[in-house]
Design a protein around this motif. Structure first.
Motif, PDB file in Angstrom:
ATOM      1  N   LEU A   1      42.014 -24.997  -7.545  1.00 37.68           N
ATOM      2  CA  LEU A   1      41.971 -24.689  -6.120  1.00 37.68           C
ATOM      3  C   LEU A   1      40.972 -23.559  -5.908  1.00 37.68           C
ATOM      4  O   LEU A   1      41.004 -22.551  -6.635  1.00 37.68           O
ATOM      5  CB  LEU A   1      43.344 -24.258  -5.604  1.00 37.68           C
ATOM      6  CG  LEU A   1      44.375 -25.353  -5.304  1.00 37.68           C
ATOM      7  CD1 LEU A   1      44.839 -26.039  -6.583  1.00 37.68           C
ATOM      8  CD2 LEU A   1      45.570 -24.773  -4.557  1.00 37.68           C
TER       9      LEU A   1
ATOM     10  N   THR B   1      39.758 -20.994  -2.962  1.00 39.20           N
ATOM     11  CA  THR B   1      40.252 -20.535  -1.668  1.00 39.20           C
ATOM     12  C   THR B   1      39.879 -19.072  -1.448  1.00 39.20           C
ATOM     13  O   THR B   1      39.783 -18.307  -2.414  1.00 39.20           O
ATOM     14  CB  THR B   1      41.785 -20.695  -1.592  1.00 39.20           C
ATOM     15  OG1 THR B   1      42.273 -20.082  -0.385  1.00 39.20           O
ATOM     16  CG2 THR B   1      42.471 -20.045  -2.777  1.00 39.20           C
TER      17      THR B   1
ATOM     18  N   LEU C   1      46.917 -19.417   5.472  1.00 45.32           N
ATOM     19  CA  LEU C   1      46.171 -20.047   4.388  1.00 45.32           C
ATOM     20  C   LEU C   1      46.560 -19.445   3.042  1.00 45.32           C
ATOM     21  O   LEU C   1      46.713 -20.162   2.044  1.00 45.32           O
ATOM     22  CB  LEU C   1      44.667 -19.891   4.629  1.00 45.32           C
ATOM     23  CG  LEU C   1      43.742 -20.428   3.535  1.00 45.32           C
ATOM     24  CD1 LEU C   1      43.914 -21.924   3.368  1.00 45.32           C
ATOM     25  CD2 LEU C   1      42.281 -20.088   3.844  1.00 45.32           C
TER      26      LEU C   1
ATOM     27  N   CYS D   1      48.125 -21.753  -0.038  1.00 43.83           N
ATOM     28  CA  CYS D   1      47.392 -21.955  -1.295  1.00 43.83           C
ATOM     29  C   CYS D   1      48.171 -21.428  -2.492  1.00 43.83           C
ATOM     30  O   CYS D   1      48.224 -22.076  -3.545  1.00 43.83           O
ATOM     31  CB  CYS D   1      46.014 -21.306  -1.204  1.00 43.83           C
ATOM     32  SG  CYS D   1      44.881 -22.183  -0.098  1.00 43.83           S
TER      33      CYS D   1
ATOM     34  N   HIS E   1      39.644 -28.510  -5.508  1.00 45.28           N
ATOM     35  CA  HIS E   1      40.304 -28.600  -4.204  1.00 45.28           C
ATOM     36  C   HIS E   1      39.886 -27.391  -3.367  1.00 45.28           C
ATOM     37  O   HIS E   1      40.307 -26.263  -3.627  1.00 45.28           O
ATOM     38  CB  HIS E   1      41.822 -28.633  -4.383  1.00 45.28           C
ATOM     39  CG  HIS E   1      42.572 -28.895  -3.118  1.00 45.28           C
ATOM     40  ND1 HIS E   1      43.936 -29.102  -3.090  1.00 45.28           N
ATOM     41  CD2 HIS E   1      42.161 -28.999  -1.824  1.00 45.28           C
ATOM     42  CE1 HIS E   1      44.325 -29.309  -1.843  1.00 45.28           C
ATOM     43  NE2 HIS E   1      43.263 -29.239  -1.057  1.00 45.28           N
TER      44      HIS E   1
ATOM     45  N   HIS F   1      39.391 -25.225   0.294  1.00 47.35           N
ATOM     46  CA  HIS F   1      40.257 -24.933   1.434  1.00 47.35           C
ATOM     47  C   HIS F   1      39.474 -24.216   2.529  1.00 47.35           C
ATOM     48  O   HIS F   1      39.018 -23.081   2.351  1.00 47.35           O
ATOM     49  CB  HIS F   1      41.449 -24.077   0.988  1.00 47.35           C
ATOM     50  CG  HIS F   1      42.361 -24.794   0.041  1.00 47.35           C
ATOM     51  ND1 HIS F   1      43.465 -25.501   0.458  1.00 47.35           N
ATOM     52  CD2 HIS F   1      42.300 -24.950  -1.306  1.00 47.35           C
ATOM     53  CE1 HIS F   1      44.058 -26.047  -0.587  1.00 47.35           C
ATOM     54  NE2 HIS F   1      43.370 -25.730  -1.669  1.00 47.35           N
ATOM     55  N   ASP F   2      39.308 -24.898   3.656  1.00 48.76           N
ATOM     56  CA  ASP F   2      38.690 -24.352   4.865  1.00 48.76           C
ATOM     57  C   ASP F   2      37.212 -24.012   4.657  1.00 48.76           C
ATOM     58  O   ASP F   2      36.636 -24.194   3.588  1.00 48.76           O
ATOM     59  CB  ASP F   2      39.485 -23.157   5.385  1.00 48.76           C
ATOM     60  CG  ASP F   2      40.520 -23.573   6.433  1.00 48.76           C
ATOM     61  OD1 ASP F   2      40.538 -24.753   6.818  1.00 48.76           O
ATOM     62  OD2 ASP F   2      41.320 -22.716   6.865  1.00 48.76           O
TER      63      ASP F   2
ATOM     64  N   THR G   1      40.736 -29.576   2.088  1.00 46.72           N
ATOM     65  CA  THR G   1      41.796 -29.465   3.086  1.00 46.72           C
ATOM     66  C   THR G   1      41.310 -28.568   4.215  1.00 46.72           C
ATOM     67  O   THR G   1      40.895 -27.427   3.973  1.00 46.72           O
ATOM     68  CB  THR G   1      43.085 -28.890   2.478  1.00 46.72           C
ATOM     69  OG1 THR G   1      43.647 -29.858   1.580  1.00 46.72           O
ATOM     70  CG2 THR G   1      44.114 -28.605   3.562  1.00 46.72           C
TER      71      THR G   1
ATOM     72  N   HIS H   1      42.493 -26.520   7.091  1.00 51.29           N
ATOM     73  CA  HIS H   1      43.715 -25.909   7.604  1.00 51.29           C
ATOM     74  C   HIS H   1      43.602 -25.577   9.082  1.00 51.29           C
ATOM     75  O   HIS H   1      44.615 -25.534   9.783  1.00 51.29           O
ATOM     76  CB  HIS H   1      44.041 -24.640   6.811  1.00 51.29           C
ATOM     77  CG  HIS H   1      44.343 -24.891   5.372  1.00 51.29           C
ATOM     78  ND1 HIS H   1      45.628 -24.938   4.874  1.00 51.29           N
ATOM     79  CD2 HIS H   1      43.519 -25.125   4.313  1.00 51.29           C
ATOM     80  CE1 HIS H   1      45.589 -25.179   3.569  1.00 51.29           C
ATOM     81  NE2 HIS H   1      44.319 -25.297   3.206  1.00 51.29           N
TER      82      HIS H   1
ATOM     83  N   VAL I   1      46.547 -30.712   7.580  1.00 47.61           N
ATOM     84  CA  VAL I   1      47.828 -30.175   7.129  1.00 47.61           C
ATOM     85  C   VAL I   1      49.014 -30.701   7.935  1.00 47.61           C
ATOM     86  O   VAL I   1      50.099 -30.118   7.906  1.00 47.61           O
ATOM     87  CB  VAL I   1      47.807 -28.634   7.123  1.00 47.61           C
ATOM     88  CG1 VAL I   1      46.920 -28.129   6.000  1.00 47.61           C
ATOM     89  CG2 VAL I   1      47.339 -28.084   8.464  1.00 47.61           C
TER      90      VAL I   1
ATOM     91  N   ASN J   1      52.363 -29.209   5.159  1.00 45.65           N
ATOM     92  CA  ASN J   1      52.656 -28.129   4.220  1.00 45.65           C
ATOM     93  C   ASN J   1      54.155 -27.954   4.026  1.00 45.65           C
ATOM     94  O   ASN J   1      54.950 -28.150   4.949  1.00 45.65           O
ATOM     95  CB  ASN J   1      52.087 -26.802   4.732  1.00 45.65           C
ATOM     96  CG  ASN J   1      50.578 -26.774   4.725  1.00 45.65           C
ATOM     97  OD1 ASN J   1      49.942 -27.407   3.890  1.00 45.65           O
ATOM     98  ND2 ASN J   1      49.995 -26.032   5.653  1.00 45.65           N
TER      99      ASN J   1
ATOM    100  N   TYR K   1      49.975 -34.860  -2.662  1.00 43.61           N
ATOM    101  CA  TYR K   1      48.704 -34.298  -3.124  1.00 43.61           C
ATOM    102  C   TYR K   1      48.267 -34.940  -4.444  1.00 43.61           C
ATOM    103  O   TYR K   1      47.074 -35.213  -4.649  1.00 43.61           O
ATOM    104  CB  TYR K   1      48.815 -32.779  -3.290  1.00 43.61           C
ATOM    105  CG  TYR K   1      48.395 -32.010  -2.062  1.00 43.61           C
ATOM    106  CD1 TYR K   1      47.076 -32.042  -1.622  1.00 43.61           C
ATOM    107  CD2 TYR K   1      49.302 -31.255  -1.338  1.00 43.61           C
ATOM    108  CE1 TYR K   1      46.678 -31.346  -0.494  1.00 43.61           C
ATOM    109  CE2 TYR K   1      48.920 -30.550  -0.202  1.00 43.61           C
ATOM    110  CZ  TYR K   1      47.604 -30.607   0.208  1.00 43.61           C
ATOM    111  OH  TYR K   1      47.209 -29.924   1.335  1.00 43.61           O
TER     112      TYR K   1
END
Length: 509
Positions: free
Chosen positions: A31, A33, A45, A49, A159, A161-162, A190, A192, A244, A277, A494
Motif C-alpha cells: 500500500l 499512501t 484516509l 489505510c 495499491h 490511495h488518492d 482507491t 477516497h 469506497v 470501508n 479487496y
C-alpha cells in the motif's frame, strides 16, 4: 497455509480459501499512501489505510505500507522503527539521498520515506506535484532497493490511495513496467475522495514526471489543455479502480460525484469496484446499554450539562469542512434549542484548517452557540481518538448531514456504540443507513434527501420523537449495534479485486 483459529475462524477461512483460488495467486501487497495509523493521520484516509493493511496481513497476505517520514513524527519516533535502507532517488532533474526506515506493527511492515528538504509534512510545505513525486518515485526506489537486499519479495500488487499516490499506476505502466522487480506487478487505485485531485499542474512541469510526451493526453486536465491532473493519470492507468462505497462509485460516473473526471470513470466502469470501508473492532469495541448510560452521565458532568438520561444528547465528530454540513447543523441545533427551551444537548468535536474561511466562520458560529447555551452545547477543538471515544460512548444521536460522503466511517463508528444517526442519503451513508420504520422495527437512522436546513430539522425531529418512545428506542439502538461493519467482508473483496487486477495486467503484457 494454516487456517486461523478463534471466534472469527469461519470468516477468515473464507478469505484464506480465496487466497488459494485466485489466479494468479496474490501473496505480496504494497500500500502506498500519504498517511496511515497509528503513526500519522490527518483524517479518515489514515484510519482506513492503517486498518486495511492490518486486515490484509491477518488474512494471510505479506503486507507492506509505504508512506512519508514527516517532521512531526521525528521528535517522538515510534519504538518499533529499526535501521533503514539508504539509496538515491531522482525527482525531476535532481537526485536526492533517501533513507527508508522500517518498522512492523500489527503484522504490517511500515516503510517510511525520509527525503530531507522534500518530504516535510503530508499535503503541506511543498507543491502538490513535489509531494506526489517524492512519495511515488520514492516508493518505487524503496521497493526496488529492499527487493535487491532480500528484505521483501517482488510485489504482486501496488495499491495507491488518492491523488498523492495516483502517479504510482502511471509510473508502473509508463516507466517501471520493464524493471524486473515490477514486471509481474499490477496496480489498484482507491479514490477516497474524488473532489481532491491534487490541483491543476502547469504543463511546463510535465517533464519532471520522467515519462514521454505520448502519455500527456491521459493526464491532461479536462477543459484545461495547458495543465495536467495527477488523479486523472491514476484513473486512466490503474489496472483496477475502487471507490469506497457502492453508491459513491455510481455517483462518480456522474458530474455530481466525478468532479470533472466522470467521463474517465465511466470509460473504466468495467474495471471499477465499490468496496465499503470497514472499521477496526479492536479500536472501537462494542458497548452495553448500562455502560453507555454511565458514559453519558460522565460526559454531562464533564461539560457542565444537566445530568438527566431523559434529555437527548446529540453529537457530531467531523473536521470543519463545507462537505460535512457543519454550519447547517449548527443553525438547526440553535433553532431547536430555542424552540424546545433547552430541551436537548449537543457536543461538536472537530476542527478545521485555520486558513479556510468556511472553517473560521463556522467555528465562530459554534463558539457563539456554546456561549448562548453553556449548559447545553460544547464545542471541542480536537480530533483525538481518546476524545472521540468519550463522545461516541456517551451520545444518543449522531449527526452527519454531508453534502457528499464517499464512505463516512464516523457514522459507522457511532453505530458500533449503539448510536443511530441522522445522515444524508449519499455515498457510503446511503449504503450503510436506512430510515427507521416504526411498523417493522427495521432501520438504523433518519435520512435527509438533500443537505438543507428544513430536511435536517425534520430528520432530527423524527429522531427526538422516537427518543421518547422507550420500546422503539431500544429497537433502533439494538439495530445500530447489530450490523457487521468489520473489515472481514471488505478485505475479502479487496483480495478478489487484487486478483482481477493481476489478471488484467497479465493480459496486457
Amino acid at each position: 497455509m494454516q487456517e486461523p483459529r478463534g471466534s472469527d475462524c469461519v470468516v477468515k477461512r473464507r478469505v484464506y480459501n480465496a487466497l488459494g483460488q485466485v489466479t494468479p495467486p496474490i501473496r505480496n501487497v504494497v500500500l502506498v499512501t500519504p498517511e496511515a495509523e497509528p503513526f500519522y493521520r490527518k483524517g479518515g484516509l489514515g484510519n482506513v489505510c492503517g486498518e486495511l493493511a492490518a486486515a490484509l496481513s491477518r488474512a494471510g497476505l505479506t503486507t507492506h505500507l509505504v508512506t512519508g517520514w514527516y517532521e512531526s513524527m521525528q521528535a517522538n519516533p515510534p519504538p518499533c522503527i529499526e535501521g533503514g535502507v539508504s539509496c538515491s532517488v531522482a525527482i525531476g532533474p535532481r537526485k536526492y539521498d533517501m533513507s527508508v526506515l522500517r518498522g512492523v506493527y500489527n503484522g504490517v511492515t511500515h516503510c517510511f520515506l525520509s527525503i530531507p528538504g522534500l518530504i516535510r509534512e503530508a499535503y503541506e510545505g511543498s507543491s502538490p506535484l513535489d509531494f506526489a513525486l517524492a512519495l511515488c518515485e520514492g516508493a518505487f526506489r524503496a521497493i526496488e532497493s529492499m527487493v535487491h537486499l532480500g528484505l521483501m519479495e517482488r510485489p504482486d500488487i501496488l495499491h495507491a490511495h488518492d491523488w498523492p499516490t495516483a502517479l504510482v499506476p502511471v509510473f508502473l505502466r509508463a516507466k517501471y513496467g520493464n524493471n524486473p522487480v515490477f514486471q509481474q506487478t499490477a496496480s489498484v487505485l482507491t479514490v477516497h475522495n474524488a473532489k481532491h485531485m491534487g490541483g491543476w499542474i502547469p504543463g511546463h512541469r510535465f517533464p519532471e514526471l520522467g515519462i514521454s510526451g505520448e502519455h500527456w493526453p491521459n493526464l491532461e486536465q479536462p477543459g484545461e489543455p495547458d495543465k495536467f491532473c495527477l488523479l486523472r493519470g491514476g484513473v486512466r492507468y490503474a489496472h483496477k479502480l475502487n471507490a469506497v462505497s457502492r453508491t459513491n462509485r455510481e455517483e462518480m460516473l456522474t458530474p455530481f460525484g466525478g468532479f470533472g473526471l466522470e467521463r474517465d470513470y465511466l470509460e473504466r466502469a468495467n474495471d471499477f469496484a465499490g468496496i465499503v470501508n470497514g472499521i477496526s473492532y479492536d479500536e472501537w469495541p462494542s458497548i452495553t446499554p448500562e455502560d453507555k448510560a454511565r458514559a453519558k452521565t460522565e460526559l454531562q458532568k464533564q461539560f457542565g450539562f444537566e445530568c438527566r438520561k431523559q434529555i437527548p444528547l446529540l453529537g457530531m465528530v467531523a473536521r470543519i469542512d463545507k462537505q460535512k454540513g457543519v454550519k447547517l447543523a449548527a443553525a438547526v441545533i440553535g433553532r431547536l434549542l430555542e424552540r424546545t427551551k433547552g430541551g436537548l444537548q449537543f457536543v461538536y468535536l472537530g476542527q478545521g484548517h485555520p486558513m479556510d474561511p468556511y472553517a473560521v466562520e463556522t467555528s465562530a458560529s459554534l463558539d457563539m452557540l456554546a456561549q448562548r447555551w453553556p449548559r447545553n452545547v460544547r464545542f471541542v477543538r480536537s480530533y483525538s481518538t481518546a476524545e472521540q471515544k468519550a463522545v461516541f460512548r456517551a451520545i444518543d444521536i449522531f449527526l452527519y448531514p454531508s453534502e457528499f460522503e464517499p464512505c463516512g466511517t464516523r457514522p459507522v463508528v457511532a453505530l458500533r456504540h449503539r448510536v443511530p444517526c441522522v445522515v444524508t442519503r449519499t455515498g457510503g451513508l446511503a449504503d450503510n443507513f436506512t430510515e427507521y420504520n416504526p411498523i417493522t422495527g427495521e432501520g438504523n437512522g433518519w435520512l435527509l434527501e438533500a443537505p438543507r436546513e428544513d430536511e435536517l430539522e425534520r430528520a432530527i425531529e423524527r429522531a427526538l420523537a422516537l427518543f421518547k418512545q422507550r420500546k422503539h428506542w431500544a429497537r433502533i439502538t439494538a439495530n445500530a449495534a447489530a450490523a457487521d461493519h468489520s473489515w472481514d467482508r471488505p478485505v475479502h473483496e479487496y483480495i478478489r479485486l487484487y486478483a482481477e487486477a493481476a489478471e488484467t495486467a497479465r493480459n496486457k503484457r
